[in-house]
Design a protein around this motif. Structure first.
Motif, PDB file in Angstrom:
ATOM      1  N   VAL A  69      83.150 -90.334   7.709  1.00  0.00           N
ATOM      2  CA  VAL A  69      83.255 -89.059   8.405  1.00  0.00           C
ATOM      3  C   VAL A  69      81.939 -88.304   8.226  1.00  0.00           C
ATOM      4  O   VAL A  69      81.370 -88.274   7.131  1.00  0.00           O
ATOM      5  CB  VAL A  69      84.442 -88.239   7.855  1.00  0.00           C
ATOM      6  CG1 VAL A  69      84.550 -86.889   8.568  1.00  0.00           C
ATOM      7  CG2 VAL A  69      85.743 -89.022   8.028  1.00  0.00           C
ATOM      8  N   ARG A 118      87.108 -87.600  13.749  1.00  0.00           N
ATOM      9  CA  ARG A 118      87.107 -89.049  13.956  1.00  0.00           C
ATOM     10  C   ARG A 118      87.253 -89.399  15.444  1.00  0.00           C
ATOM     11  O   ARG A 118      88.143 -88.912  16.125  1.00  0.00           O
ATOM     12  CB  ARG A 118      88.284 -89.693  13.238  1.00  0.00           C
ATOM     13  CG  ARG A 118      88.295 -89.579  11.754  1.00  0.00           C
ATOM     14  CD  ARG A 118      89.510 -90.288  11.188  1.00  0.00           C
ATOM     15  NE  ARG A 118      89.552 -90.135   9.738  1.00  0.00           N
ATOM     16  CZ  ARG A 118      89.986 -91.069   8.902  1.00  0.00           C
ATOM     17  NH1 ARG A 118      90.433 -92.221   9.376  1.00  0.00           N
ATOM     18  NH2 ARG A 118      89.986 -90.860   7.599  1.00  0.00           N
ATOM     19  N   SER A 124      81.617 -89.258  13.546  1.00  0.00           N
ATOM     20  CA  SER A 124      82.657 -89.767  12.643  1.00  0.00           C
ATOM     21  C   SER A 124      83.376 -90.962  13.253  1.00  0.00           C
ATOM     22  O   SER A 124      83.644 -91.004  14.458  1.00  0.00           O
ATOM     23  CB  SER A 124      83.671 -88.669  12.322  1.00  0.00           C
ATOM     24  OG  SER A 124      83.073 -87.625  11.606  1.00  0.00           O
TER      25      SER A 124
END
Length: 319
Positions: A69, A118, A124
């Motif tokens: 991340v 994400r 990420s």
């Protein structure tokens, strides 16, 4: 004023429609334990972007499921040590944005941490590996798998992990950390403060990811919530699994997390919002038990709210 949802009197008492799973608390306690067991393998790299009064870093850490991340980290050079910090979260599908938008807080002596979610528009990773559809959305990613595989479970945990990393920095006072963001960022601000209760002040703006069943019943499963209707149309066209679906979504419904918040809250809502309907936002706000205040913009929707950035700054300066 134009009425796109309930009258304000009902909004102030509305408690939400989406069901809360019976094991909701156990689900999140297990998730937090998983997060705390992860070796974050923190990496700090000086960024190409630098300014005279702060050091700018590309920060990477390992989250649950092994994903790396990314967050921007700005550390003021001449602030007192320890000093306050703010963690920032972006809107759905976006990223942490330019460094420029974070410099005001750094100039005021805050360390700033701004996360990329994400698999969205930033750096990420989405580690993947879920069963079922992953088409056109992160709300439904993992919906056909075990509840622990819901992608927003992992993203919510990333927010709390980043806040914990911020609090562990020697230059940061862990008792003076705030959180902020709008839309998805508003939802993540609420999730962060719920899962990391040391967050002292939070300023969410028209939070997303709340009261999914209400969104669908209002026929507003479009725009940011379009994946809900798309999921039913493709995978449950007669809604035979409707109850099961909304119950599973209850695990990642921020209204059910909101009661865990211990920090002081300043929230902003536009009553003409048809992207994140006001009732869904109040479903979360009304469950917050800590000190709170809501700034209401009757004629504004999912857009810039005049004066609120200034109000949020003044609020966070009290850390």
């Amino acid at each position: 004023m134009p009425l796109v949802d309930m009258p304000i009197e009902k909004l102030m008492t509305y408690e939400g429609r989406n069901p809360r799973p019976d094991d909701f608390d156990a689900y999140w306690e297990r998730a937090i334990a998983e997060m705390k067991a992860v070796d974050p393998q923190i990496e700090l790299l000086p960024s190409e972007f630098q300014v005279p009064y702060a050091d700018c870093f590309d920060l990477y850490f390992t989250g649950v499921g092994g994903a790396r991340v990314y967050a921007k980290y700005i550390r003021p050079k001449h602030a007192a040590t320890p000093h306050p910090a703010v963690v920032q979260f972006h809107g759905y599908s976006g990223n942490s944005g330019d460094w420029m938008g974070k410099l005001a807080y750094a100039a005021l002596g805050f360390s700033v941490f701004s996360m990329d979610c994400r698999g969205q528009g930033g750096l990420s990773e989405d580690a993947g590996g879920v069963k079922g559809t992953t088409l056109r959305g992160h709300i439904i990613r993992g919906l056909d798998d075990h509840p622990d595989q819901l992608l927003f479970r992992q993203i919510f945990l990333d927010t709390a992990q980043l806040a914990g990393i911020a609090m562990s920095m020697p230059e940061v006072d862990p008792e003076r950390v705030g959180a902020m963001g709008g839309s998805q960022g508003g939802a993540l601000t609420i999730a962060c403060a719920a899962l990391e209760p040391r967050i002292k002040r939070l300023a969410p703006v028209y939070p997303f990811l709340s009261d999914y069943q209400r969104v669908w019943e209002m026929d507003l499963a479009k725009d940011a919530y379009a994946e809900l209707k798309d999921y039913f149309r493709r995978h449950d066209p007669q809604h035979k699994r409707e109850a099961e679906t909304f119950l599973k979504l209850g695990y990642i419904d921020i209204q059910h997390l909101a009661e865990r918040i211990q920090g002081e809250v300043l929230m902003a809502v536009g009553l003409s919002d048809t992207v994140c309907p006001p009732s869904t936002q109040f479903a979360a706000y009304n469950k917050i038990k800590s000190k709170k205040n809501v700034e209401i913009y009757p004629d504004f929707g999912h857009e810039g709210l005049p004066g609120f950035d200034d109000a949020a700054l003044q609020f966070l300066l009290q850390l």
